[in-house]
Design an enzyme around this catalytic site. Structure first.
Site, PDB file in Angstrom:
ATOM      1  NE  ARG A  67      67.552  40.840  16.953  1.00 47.47           N
ATOM      2  CZ  ARG A  67      67.691  39.539  16.772  1.00 47.47           C
ATOM      3  NH1 ARG A  67      66.619  38.781  16.596  1.00 47.47           N
ATOM      4  NH2 ARG A  67      68.879  38.973  16.770  1.00 47.47           N
ATOM      5  CG  HIS A 120      62.775  35.349  21.064  1.00 49.20           C
ATOM      6  ND1 HIS A 120      63.354  36.567  21.368  1.00 49.20           N
ATOM      7  CD2 HIS A 120      63.476  34.859  20.011  1.00 49.20           C
ATOM      8  CE1 HIS A 120      64.378  36.779  20.537  1.00 49.20           C
ATOM      9  NE2 HIS A 120      64.466  35.758  19.711  1.00 49.20           N
TER      10      HIS A 120
END
Length: 310
Positions: free
Chosen positions: A225, A273
């Site tokens: 994250r 990502h």
């Protein structure tokens, strides 16, 4: 008996899952009616994507569980209307993808691949790298993904340390916990991989003090994250040479803004990502298995601890 399932997600997600979920439910022996109509309030289960249309779970009084398609649940766990059991996604495709991403970048740094790629023609530097057994890699987070990554790195020969909030035991990963344990896990490590869930307690958990504990020139890999790392502290550590290089796959704002300093930094690798993704076929099997377990009065897999936030 037929169970009714609401698939709450973006239309393109439903298009990807439709056939796989039908196959998985059939294999699990579940007679099901699956709908994307959020006005159908008599559903037994909600398959949930945070980008999807459902935000108020109180209007589904019959719902027995909310089954998230994402590994991270920080976007839903604090929803006050969500009183049903909540599960997160843990599937083999997600784990394999993460193992391959992290192992690839750890080996890249371990072998010094960038040095050879960028070397001028005619450069002949024949100093071999140390063996993996001489390198220490710390995994911050020993959930399903962190453990799978740690085991893969152990298999490659690395000394692997793992840190988690609660103490864990593993036959080949040296486990640490708590604030003192975090310092011990990071001290003199050659690299760190951040795979913690995002909570109030883990935001900026890898900051200046933590980076100062690492071996000079250590690498950082963050496929977990974005807010786990203090961005300013990372840039300062790269500037001082404390951190040699960072591979970052997740960010506080996504897509990463075009004017963000990470893009232009010569010792930061930005990936969009893509470290790992939920695969429709294996994720559908997990969803079907949890519905089967619920209908058989068995405990749900990957149940979220609301107090812990993951």
């Amino acid at each position: 008996m037929t169970v009714k399932i609401l698939f709450s997600a973006l239309p393109e997600t439903w298009d990807s899952y439709r056939a796989h979920l039908a196959t998985a439910l059939d294999r699990a022996g579940i007679a099901a009616e699956v709908t994307t109509d959020t006005t159908a309030h008599d559903v037994d289960y909600i398959v949930f994507e945070p980008k999807g249309p459902v935000t108020d779970f109180s209007t589904y009084p019959r719902c027995k569980a909310v089954l998230s398609l994402w590994a991270g649940v920080e976007k839903i766990v604090g929803n006050a209307t969500l009183t049903q059991p909540l599960t997160r996604m843990v599937d083999s495709g997600l784990s394999h993808g993460m193992v391959e991403y992290v192992a690839g970048h750890v080996l890249r740094y371990h072998l010094g691949i960038d040095r050879y790629i960028s070397a001028a023609a005619g450069t002949w530097e024949d100093t071999p790298p140390p063996l993996a057994r001489d390198r220490v890699v710390t995994i911050m987070g020993l959930g399903a993904l962190g453990t799978a990554v740690g085991e893969a790195l152990v298999a490659l020969g690395f000394q692997v340390r793992g840190w988690s909030r609660r103490q864990k035991d593993h036959p080949t990963i040296r486990c640490y916990s708590g604030s003192d344990g975090l310092r011990d896990a990071l001290r003199d490590a050659d690299g760190v991989v951040t795979l913690l869930p995002l909570t109030a307690a883990t935001e900026n958990i890898l900051g200046a003090r933590e980076m100062d504990l690492l071996q000079n020139g250590a690498f950082v890999i963050n496929p977990g994250r974005g807010p786990l790392i203090d961005d300013d502290a990372l840039l300062a550590a790269l500037g001082s040479g404390r951190i040699g290089h960072a591979t970052l796959d997740v960010f506080r704002t996504e897509p990463l803004p075009a004017d963000h300093p990470f893009w232009a930094h010569d010792r930061i690798t930005v990936t969009p990502h893509i470290a790992s993704a939920t695969r429709c076929d294996t994720a559908s099997e997990v969803i079907a298995e949890n519905i089967r377990r619920s209908e058989s009065n068995l405990p749900l897999l990957h149940l979220v601890d609301r107090a812990a936030g993951y």
